[in-house]
Design an enzyme around this catalytic site. Sequence first.
Site: not given
Length: 320
Positions: A12, A89, A119, A121, A176
């Site tokens: 993506g 997220r 990476i 989420n 995060h």
Amino acid sequence: MARNKIALIGSGMIGGTLAHLAGLKELGDIVLFDIADGIPQGKGLDISQSSPVEGFDVNLTGASDYSAIEGADVCIVTAGVARKPGMSRDDLLGINLKVMEQVGAGIKKYAPNAFVICITNPLDAMVWALQKFSGLPANKVVGMAGVLDSSRFRLFLAKEFNVSVQDVTAFVLGGHGDTMVPLARYSTVGGIPLTDLVTMGWVTKERLEEIIQRTRDGGAEIVGLLKTGSAYYAPAASAIEMAESYLKDKKRVLPCAAHLSGQYGVKDMYVGVPTVIGAGGVERIIEIDLNKTEKEAFDKSVGAVAGLCEACINIAPALK
């Protein structure tokens, strides 16, 4: 001498940006992978055609079969669904957990010796699940979060004080998400702690808290503006910094979602902490002293991550 091999799982916006940055830095040969046949091949060809203009020599290919990642030295995982406006997220958990199961199986079969950067989420839960699904050593699987969150904090501080971003260091701990813990006491401008800058009259406590909150909301701010996707330039740059530290054994001190086995009083969870990344993967986890307020905020963040991991176990009991 054989070049390093970098597998980018997910093609993506972040995956494509990763491929371009890895090419520009000539970190190694690159495989863009995606289950959507045609997209990785097309992006790979497009980025390759920029190499004569930009002056980099790497072999960049696209593939839709996991066998293409065989022998990768680094795998960077972005596969999954991105956030849309109004989503947290955490809303992505059920969808992306299934993706991590497939990705983990692919890495386990074809790239069991790789250093894996996740990476996808919700980050802390997904990297935890990915490590379980892949069976790779915990020090070889890490989540990209703290580098990005700290970079956002650094930018906002540099703009506030009208100084170079290079002279600002910033520290973000914890998950995060909305409970991340930007630490003013361990963040500096020209070596001067932010808490001292408050005393010196450079900034008020209230204004500093606004900057900290904007850091927490950094991803959501971009999602709200884009409306059809989420951030990709800064997340990609952050992951490349981590990959470069591993491939070149730079031993950078970088905040990452790392596996804790007792550090900070946390066991068998991935949480954002300062780490040293070198050829051995996560070679060290740095434990810093936290005051009462900081410890409470960190524990709250850990609790939020623990809740996500429990939700993962409810969906996939094999993770227990």
